[in-house]
Design a protein around this motif. Sequence first.
Motif, mmCIF file in Angstrom:
data_model
loop_
_atom_site.group_PDB
_atom_site.id
_atom_site.type_symbol
_atom_site.label_atom_id
_atom_site.label_comp_id
_atom_site.label_asym_id
_atom_site.label_seq_id
_atom_site.Cartn_x
_atom_site.Cartn_y
_atom_site.Cartn_z
ATOM 1 N N ALA A 5 -65.165 26.178 -26.732
ATOM 2 C CA ALA A 5 -65.930 24.958 -26.966
ATOM 3 C C ALA A 5 -67.137 25.418 -27.768
ATOM 4 N N TYR B 107 -62.195 26.146 -14.383
ATOM 5 C CA TYR B 107 -61.440 26.253 -15.629
ATOM 6 C C TYR B 107 -61.550 27.627 -16.286
ATOM 7 N N LEU C 129 -56.620 26.606 -24.391
ATOM 8 C CA LEU C 129 -57.048 25.301 -24.877
ATOM 9 C C LEU C 129 -56.843 24.238 -23.803
ATOM 10 N N ALA C 130 -55.778 24.362 -23.032
ATOM 11 C CA ALA C 130 -55.535 23.403 -21.948
ATOM 12 C C ALA C 130 -56.681 23.431 -20.942
ATOM 13 N N ARG D 64 -59.770 21.769 -22.538
ATOM 14 C CA ARG D 64 -59.623 20.310 -22.513
ATOM 15 C C ARG D 64 -59.821 19.756 -21.105
ATOM 16 N N TRP E 154 -63.537 19.720 -20.359
ATOM 17 C CA TRP E 154 -64.218 18.647 -21.081
ATOM 18 C C TRP E 154 -63.969 17.289 -20.421
ATOM 19 N N GLY E 155 -62.758 17.048 -19.989
ATOM 20 C CA GLY E 155 -62.408 15.773 -19.382
ATOM 21 C C GLY E 155 -62.689 15.678 -17.895
ATOM 22 N N LEU F 262 -63.442 21.714 -29.721
ATOM 23 C CA LEU F 262 -62.625 22.654 -28.958
ATOM 24 C C LEU F 262 -61.666 23.279 -29.956
#
Length: 115
Positions: A5, A32, A62-63, A66, A69-70, A91
Amino acid sequence: MSAYAIAHLQEAAPHREIAEYIERITDTFAPYGGRFLVHGAQHEVKEGSWPGHVVVIGFPSLARARAWWGSAAYQEIAPLRSRHIEGDIILVPGVAEGYDATTTARAIRETLPPR
């Protein structure tokens, strides 16, 4: 494959909400596998213009980036920053182990017309 990020944040006046955001953000990384790679460092511009600050957070994939972030935990504190600091956040996946840039150059050359 690692992911990042990356934030390019503009200068902002000090604010209590920004301090609270910074105090709380690290705890949002834990589920994460995220961690600061660049934060609060003075950067050196070599080409172009890059006012403000750079933040880089590393994640195992990347998963996971993400998902962070969410996440409810991050989304809860995000307004503490976004109300006071403008910027761009992306990202991006890292390169695979053993990445060779000459492979990319070869693919570009293959699309060029013959001399």
